[in-house]
Design a protein around this motif. Structure first.
Motif, short mmCIF file in Angstrom:
data_model
loop_
_atom_site.label_atom_id
_atom_site.label_comp_id
_atom_site.label_asym_id
_atom_site.label_seq_id
_atom_site.Cartn_x
_atom_site.Cartn_y
_atom_site.Cartn_z
N ARG A 173 4.11 9.72 10.68
CA ARG A 173 5.15 10.35 9.86
C ARG A 173 6.08 11.20 10.71
NH1 ARG A 173 5.16 11.16 4.43
NH2 ARG A 173 7.15 12.11 4.98
N ASP A 174 5.54 11.87 11.72
CA ASP A 174 6.39 12.63 12.64
C ASP A 174 7.40 11.74 13.34
OD1 ASP A 174 5.22 15.06 12.05
OD2 ASP A 174 3.81 15.00 13.74
N ARG A 175 7.11 10.47 13.48
CA ARG A 175 8.00 9.51 14.14
C ARG A 175 8.90 8.79 13.16
NH1 ARG A 175 3.73 10.55 17.20
NH2 ARG A 175 3.77 10.16 19.46
N GLY A 176 8.87 9.21 11.90
CA GLY A 176 9.77 8.63 10.91
C GLY A 176 9.26 7.38 10.24
N VAL A 177 8.01 7.03 10.46
CA VAL A 177 7.46 5.83 9.82
C VAL A 177 6.91 6.23 8.45
CG1 VAL A 177 5.83 3.94 10.03
CG2 VAL A 177 6.84 4.93 12.08
N THR A 178 7.38 5.54 7.40
CA THR A 178 6.98 5.90 6.04
C THR A 178 6.16 4.82 5.34
OG1 THR A 178 9.08 5.04 5.20
CG2 THR A 178 8.99 7.40 5.73
N ARG A 179 6.22 3.59 5.85
CA ARG A 179 5.45 2.49 5.24
C ARG A 179 4.10 2.39 5.95
NH1 ARG A 179 10.71 1.08 5.79
NH2 ARG A 179 11.83 0.55 3.87
N LEU A 180 3.16 3.20 5.44
CA LEU A 180 1.88 3.36 6.10
C LEU A 180 0.75 2.94 5.17
CD1 LEU A 180 2.55 6.92 7.58
CD2 LEU A 180 2.78 4.74 8.75
N GLU A 181 -0.24 2.28 5.73
CA GLU A 181 -1.40 1.87 4.95
C GLU A 181 -2.67 2.27 5.69
OE1 GLU A 181 -1.59 0.75 1.99
OE2 GLU A 181 0.56 0.41 1.65
N ARG A 182 -3.47 3.16 5.05
CA ARG A 182 -4.76 3.51 5.63
C ARG A 182 -5.71 2.32 5.49
NH1 ARG A 182 -6.22 9.02 2.81
NH2 ARG A 182 -4.64 8.36 1.32
N GLU A 183 -6.37 1.95 6.57
CA GLU A 183 -7.06 0.66 6.64
C GLU A 183 -8.21 0.51 5.66
OE1 GLU A 183 -9.81 1.81 10.53
OE2 GLU A 183 -8.10 0.50 10.75
N VAL A 184 -8.85 1.60 5.26
CA VAL A 184 -9.99 1.48 4.35
C VAL A 184 -9.74 2.15 3.00
CG1 VAL A 184 -11.65 1.35 6.24
CG2 VAL A 184 -11.09 3.57 5.29
N PHE A 185 -8.52 2.61 2.76
CA PHE A 185 -8.25 3.41 1.56
C PHE A 185 -8.41 2.56 0.29
CE2 PHE A 185 -5.05 5.48 -1.36
CZ PHE A 185 -5.82 6.59 -1.62
N GLU A 186 -7.70 1.43 0.22
CA GLU A 186 -7.73 0.63 -0.99
C GLU A 186 -9.10 0.02 -1.23
OE1 GLU A 186 -5.36 0.67 -3.06
OE2 GLU A 186 -3.78 1.57 -1.83
N SER A 187 -9.75 -0.47 -0.19
CA SER A 187 -11.08 -1.06 -0.36
C SER A 187 -12.10 -0.01 -0.80
CB SER A 187 -11.52 -1.75 0.93
OG SER A 187 -11.56 -0.83 2.00
N SER A 188 -11.95 1.22 -0.29
CA SER A 188 -12.85 2.30 -0.71
C SER A 188 -12.66 2.63 -2.18
CB SER A 188 -12.61 3.53 0.15
OG SER A 188 -12.84 3.26 1.51
#
Length: 612
Positions: free
Chosen positions: A518-533
């Motif tokens: 986010r500090d680098r301006g990237v907003t399309r981020l997906e945590r790798e285990v978030f949805e499966s958890s």
């Protein structure tokens, strides 16, 4: 200090030495075994002299090897053990015969008497079960081809120890006694063989008919400490039976473990005995370190060096050739070879028994015993060298040689990293007819992917020239799916500077990585285990009695709250105190909100419907 019992002071010395030496050894990258051996040298007769009764400690500590073989046996069902019969007798027999012939031949070439040459060769051909299996377990190699081959050879050595010991009383007769005396000699080995067969049969029948019902009865008492005591009693009893016949205690424990591998108490036995195994095995290595006779080394340093270097080198050559004949994977052969090249703990028994039977002169037995102990100290050091120096260079030299991108690519999607995450993204794109350029720097992964028809290119996406050839200047989307956060950040920095038009979708390892992107301006981020958890959490709620719809709503609400909370925390991610405060407040708000909703639902269920 005069009122302190000896066992208490010794326990303090052993534990203190291990606690100091083992973490230091692991910190230096030398492994736990070297730490235990160094601790034994330090407190032994040739170190600080804190402990002198080395042989008594060694006999007690051998029980750690017995426990280890019992636990290894629990991992092998009888059918799997039967499938290893060829490696056990084929590979094990070839190793023992080859090493014995090589060492014995060299000894005879130096005019050593044939009885001494034979016993020395047989003893030195044996390997350390404790060191080999411990190293295989630490490297997770026990279930690999080399691990199973090593286990098979070690099992054969344990079985071969019986005829080796039976041979010792015959050697003086063959060399010096009269024919009439020699004629009486075979009677004792024959009776001993019958006794051995009877004991093994008793273990098999007892394991099938008595042990399982006994464990079932003890388990019904619901007293965990008694079950642990029963597990220890089982191993001690089998070891006592095997010792009474002059057999290897470790072999009997292994056989008992195999017989219980299919029982319902297998996991509980493993859990109960694992702490004892680790502690006693460490004590065994400490005792080996204490037992190294530096006096013999000081009296005959060159002879000791010749014996040590000679037999280790011969075993290395024979075992490496055997690894080739067994067609073990190339990258596993160095570890396999070194693990079996050192001397073994049973060699101590062979040489002591040979000295008692007057086959070996006492000085020769001391030299051979010292060489075995030093080889056990040397083996873990060689493994460290292999891990840190040989295998990385071997992988570079013998690994698959893949060409990088040589022609300009123009696909609209560029995916950096073709692991489990990047593969799913790529498969979805290909299913929708979207062309992708795929990059990865793992040669083995690329070969496997190409075998399945995926056109993955070899290359490091942190290189600007490679990104240009990959079409980063004309592509529309870059998917950063690499494993390491540091590499991910380097790729993003490079793309932001040279390809600002490229939209970035990034895989996120954890919240810290999320903040950095986010500090680098990237907003399309997906945590790798978030949805499966979250989906797993929904399943748990359903299993607890919630309706599928209620579980779905709870997961959706949590997802929305978690994403909002992450945005609230982001401005404070460099202020740890503030960050923790916001996180705690957000969690409390969510718990209170869900508690209110549960209470409202409970009230609605209890309120009658008047309109009905």
């Amino acid at each position: 200090m005069e009122h302190i019992p000896g066992w208490l002071s010794n326990a303090f010395i052993y534990l203190g030495a291990a606690v100091l030496a083992v973490p230091l050894s692991k910190y230096l990258g030398l492994g736990a075994i070297i730490g235990y051996l160094a601790a034994g040298i330090a407190i032994g007769p040739w170190g600080l002299g804190l402990v002198t009764q080395v042989e008594d400690i060694l006999h007690f500590a051998e029980f750690g090897v017995v426990l280890m073989l019992f636990l290894v046996g629990l991992e092998l069902e009888p059918r799997r053990l039967w499938s290893l019969r060829r490696p056990i007798f084929g590979g094990g027999g070839a190793q023992l015969l080859g090493c014995t012939l090589a060492i014995g031949g060299v000894a005879l070439a130096f005019d050593v008497r044939w009885q001494i040459a034979l016993i020395a060769a047989l003893g030195l051909a044996l390997s350390s079960t404790a060191i080999a299996l411990q190293a295989l377990q630490e490297r997770n190699l026990l279930r690999t081809g080399s691990g199973q081959a090593g286990l098979s050879i070690l099992l054969f050595q344990d079985m071969a120890a019986i005829p080796i010991l039976a041979l010792l009383p015959l050697l003086p007769l063959l060399g010096d006694a009269s024919a009439s005396d020699a004629a009486l000699a075979p009677m004792h080995p024959a009776l001993k063989a019958i006794k051995i067969i009877a004991i093994i049969g008793a273990i098999i029948l007892g394991g099938r008919l008595l042990v399982r019902p006994l464990l079932r009865w003890i388990a019904r008492s619901k007293t965990p400490e008694i079950f642990t005591a029963a597990a220890l009693l089982l191993v001690v009893g089998i070891a006592t039976l095997m010792q009474a016949t002059g057999m290897s205690m470790a072999l009997g424990a292994f056989l008992a473990g195999v017989l219980l591998a299919e029982s319902e108490y297998r996991r509980e036995l493993e859990t109960d005995l694992e702490p004892f195994k680790g502690l006693l095995l460490g004590l065994f290595f400490v005792a080996v370190g204490m037992g190294i006779d530096f006096g013999v080394l000081r009296q005959s340093p060159w002879l000791m060096a010749a014996i040590l270097g000679g037999f280790v080198l011969l075993k290395l050559l024979v075992i490496y050739v055997l690894a080739q004949l067994m067609r073990l994977p190339l990258q596993e052969r160095p570890v396999f070879t070194v693990l079996l090249a050192q001397g073994g703990e049973f060699a101590f028994v062979v040489f002591q028994a040979a000295a008692g039977a007057r086959v070996l002169p006492p000085d020769t037995a001391s030299l051979l015993t010292g060489a075995v102990a030093l080889s056990m100290l040397l083996s873990p050091l060689l493994l460290v060298l292999i891990d840190k120096w040989l295998l990385p260079r071997w992988a570079e030299r013998n690994g698959p040689q893949l060409e990088e991108i040589s022609e300009q690519q123009d696909a609209p999607v560029l995916i950096a990293g073709f692991g489990r995450y990047g593969q799913m993204v790529a498969r979805l794109m290909f299913a929708h007819g979207v062309r992708c350029t795929l990059l990865d720097h793992d040669a083995e992964m690329i070969e496997a992917a190409r075998a399945f028809g995926y056109p993955v290119f070899y290359g490091d996406a942190t290189r600007l020239d490679l990104l240009r050839l990959s079409g980063a200047a004309t592509a529309r989307v870059l998917v950063v799916a690499v494993d390491e956060p540091e590499q991910s950040l380097k790729i993003v920095d490079l793309v932001r500077e040279h390809f600002p038009q490229l939209q970035i979708v990034a895989r996120v390892r954890d919240v810290t990585h999320w903040y950095q992107l986010r500090d680098r301006g990237v907003t399309r981020l997906e945590r790798e285990v978030f949805e499966s958890s979250l989906r797993s959490g929904r399943t748990v709620l359903e299993l607890l009695g919630h309706t599928p719809e209620a579980a779905r709503q709870a997961a959706t609400r949590f997802r929305r709250h978690n994403l909002d909370l992450l945005e609230q925390m982001y401005p404070h991610h460099k202020d740890r105190a503030k960050l923790i405060a916001v996180a705690k407040q957000g969690r409390q708000q969510l718990e209170e909100q869900m508690a209110r909703e549960r209470e409202l639902q409970r009230t609605q269920r209890q309120t009658p419907d008047h309109d009905a």
